[in-house]
Design a protein around this motif. Structure first.
Motif, PDB file in Angstrom:
ATOM      1  N   LEU A   1      -1.546   0.065  -3.663  1.00 50.02           N
ATOM      2  CA  LEU A   1      -2.658  -0.879  -3.752  1.00 50.02           C
ATOM      3  C   LEU A   1      -3.691  -0.597  -2.670  1.00 50.02           C
ATOM      4  O   LEU A   1      -3.373  -0.141  -1.572  1.00 50.02           O
TER       5      LEU A   1
ATOM      6  N   GLN B   1      -6.715  -5.441  -2.925  1.00 53.88           N
ATOM      7  CA  GLN B   1      -5.605  -5.810  -3.800  1.00 53.88           C
ATOM      8  C   GLN B   1      -4.386  -6.243  -2.971  1.00 53.88           C
ATOM      9  O   GLN B   1      -3.716  -7.225  -3.310  1.00 53.88           O
TER      10      GLN B   1
ATOM     11  N   ARG C   1       0.827  -1.203   0.000  1.00 57.41           N
ATOM     12  CA  ARG C   1       0.000   0.000   0.000  1.00 57.41           C
ATOM     13  C   ARG C   1       0.864   1.257   0.000  1.00 57.41           C
ATOM     14  O   ARG C   1       0.521   2.263  -0.627  1.00 57.41           O
TER      15      ARG C   1
ATOM     16  N   ARG D   1       3.322   0.683  -3.597  1.00 58.80           N
ATOM     17  CA  ARG D   1       2.666   0.335  -4.864  1.00 58.80           C
ATOM     18  C   ARG D   1       1.280   0.934  -4.996  1.00 58.80           C
ATOM     19  O   ARG D   1       0.614   0.779  -6.021  1.00 58.80           O
TER      20      ARG D   1
ATOM     21  N   ARG E   1      -2.588  -9.922  -2.957  1.00 59.44           N
ATOM     22  CA  ARG E   1      -1.158 -10.077  -3.212  1.00 59.44           C
ATOM     23  C   ARG E   1      -0.466 -10.724  -2.009  1.00 59.44           C
ATOM     24  O   ARG E   1       0.448 -11.546  -2.177  1.00 59.44           O
TER      25      ARG E   1
END
Length: 526
Positions: free
Chosen positions: A117, A121, A112, A115, A125
């Motif tokens: 996300l 998500q 987070r 990236r 991952r």
């Protein structure tokens, strides 16, 4: 150009130089092993690369990662690299992981942050990453807390977190130190496979030269903050040039202890010892109990050592706590010097505890940072010898320091001023000052380098011979067990799968499980 280039790196603290002019290079996709004794500066090098040294550290020299200087870089610049392009696996995952958050949440944090996300998500991952590092039931473990995982599982979580953003360099600081030999082998295979699959470069820090030989292309040897030798791993092992390297290679605990005297009295007798933890509670009812130890019998005589070995989660530590009456979930008969401990409550047990003492795996965690080393060693005398005055307790502490080969003048220092091996000697002194008959040692050498392990094994032999002590020695390190134990008990899933004289069990194992442990340890002839 090297991916990581370290030049003339110096790390100083008030009154101490931790690193003195270190030069290192790591190429892309290369593994460099950094080895040395406890206190040689290995972890200081890792922390310097990551920019994680404490505020009182004075750092000079250069650490260039992919051409970018990290020494003196502002925190914002370091945060763009740490976690994103350089991942780190710390030695003790239970300390590095936050006990208040699930492992899924913690693996998702770098995703987070670096990236961008979202929660879903990042969770997806994180599940994939747990599968990548070989954690069983990856989806189910996302909601687990660190204390619900074994040591090997927590270390896999740390690796998953370090790999979350697909870094170029992985810094692994003693990642297998406290793990049993089979989990060590699995994690080394995992790291080697991930390196090949992801094209990682790796700085692998270890005190165990066998691990360095197995995983690295090049090896660098530190001694007292200085680089004493570096080169291709095969060449360094075959023909070491530096005396320090030869000392490390020769530091395997060796020899055998003398057998207990004939007719030695029985100190410990345990029958049918078991430990069963309550099952996890569901919405309407609790699940079935989890059996950690099932019906173990133990007999120990004065001067005798029983080594207890097995994989992580086999029940070794639970058995030790049960014998010490520190495990509320335990049952079965436990007699120490003809005193039945089974039916005694906490108050009744208290005056008897001076006769059976523990030495724990992690001396850093078991020594209070607020007390001096001398106060820690003498603490038991306050309970078990209340008639002694402060001066006499201090004198006894000085004697205990001398007995474990520490300068008595050091007893006025605090635990953080000692190395790992010295802290373990303090923990041993704390147990020995009460003159127990039984000592239960739970992984007392697992976090120590081989030269310190050798010294601790010699110390334990001397103390046992001098005082007729009975030892229950819990360890995943079969080389240390072979050097210290008269007999070996092999546990798997809380049950005894093999037991017998040390030479028979470790050199001529009958059971396939024991043979797998011996093979993973790489034991050669004694």
């Amino acid at each position: 150009m090297s991916l990581l280039a370290v030049r003339a790196l110096r790390v100083r603290y008030p009154g101490l130089t931790a690193l003195d002019g270190l030069d290192l290079d790591i190429a892309r996709s290369e593994t460099l092993a950094l080895v040395g004794e406890s206190g040689s500066g290995k972890s200081q090098a890792a922390l310097a690369v990551m920019g994680l040294l404490p505020a009182d550290a004075a750092v000079s020299g250069s650490v260039r990662f992919d051409g970018t200087e990290l020494v003196g870089a502002p925190r914002r610049a370091l945060d763009r690299v740490r976690g994103a392009r350089i991942g780190m696996v710390f030695q003790e995952p239970m300390t590095a992981l936050d006990p208040l958050f699930t492992v899924g949440h913690q693996i998702g944090l770098p995703l987070r942050a670096h990236r961008g996300l979202g929660r879903r998500q990042a969770a997806a991952r994180a599940r994939d990453l747990l599968g990548l590092v070989g954690l069983r039931d990856a989806a189910g473990r996302l909601g687990a807390y660190p204390h619900e995982l074994s040591g090997g599982e927590r270390q896999r979580v740390m690796i998953a977190m370090a790999l979350a953003c697909e870094p170029d360099l992985l810094v692994a600081d003693e990642p297998t130190t406290a793990l049993d030999v089979t989990v060590q082998a699995q994690l080394l295979d995992l790291l080697a496979g991930l390196k090949e699959r992801l094209g990682l470069a790796m700085l692998f820090i270890t005190h165990d030269l066998r691990l360095a030989r197995r995983i690295s292309q090049r090896t660098a040897v530190l001694r007292a903050g200085r680089l004493v030798e570096a080169g291709p791993t095969d060449r360094l092992f075959a023909a070491p040039r530096a005396a320090e390297t030869r000392d490390l290679l020769a530091a395997e605990p060796a020899g055998r202890k003398s057998p207990p005297p004939a007719g030695a009295p029985t100190v410990l007798e345990a029958r049918g010892v078991g430990v069963a933890y309550p099952g996890r509670r569901g919405l309407l009812r609790a699940g079935p109990p989890r059996v950690a130890v099932a019906g173990i019998d133990v007999t120990l005589r004065a001067g005798e050592t029983l080594g207890v070995v097995g994989e992580s989660g086999s029940g070794k530590s639970s058995l030790g706590r049960a014998l010490l009456r520190l495990e509320p979930a335990a049952h079965g008969l436990v007699r120490v010097e003809d005193r039945d401990l089974t039916r005694l409550d906490r108050r009744q047990l208290r005056p008897l505890r001076r006769g059976f003492q523990p030495v724990f795996q992690d001396p850093t965690g078991s020594l209070s940072p607020r007390l001096t080393a001398g106060e820690i060693v003498a603490e038991g005398l306050r309970v078990h010898a209340p008639s002694l005055g402060a001066a006499e307790r201090d004198a006894r502490a000085a004697e205990a320091f001398a007995e474990v080969r520490l300068d008595p003048a050091w007893r006025h220092r605090y635990p953080h001023a000692f190395s790992g091996g010295q802290r373990q000697r303090i923990a041993i002194a704390r147990a020995m000052i009460l003159r127990p008959r039984l000592v239960i040692l739970d992984e007392p050498t697992s976090a120590l380098d081989r030269t310190v392990q050798r010294d601790i094994v010699a110390l334990l032999r001397e103390l046992q011979a001098a005082h007729g002590l009975a030892y229950l020695f819990i360890s995943h390190d079969l080389a240390v067990v072979r050097a210290l134990a008269d007999a070996v008990l092999v546990l798997r899933g809380g049950r005894a799968v093999e037991r017998g004289p040390t030479a028979d069990v470790l050199e001529r194992p009958r059971e396939a499980y024991t043979r797998a442990l011996v093979a993973a340890a790489g034991l050669g002839p004694a």
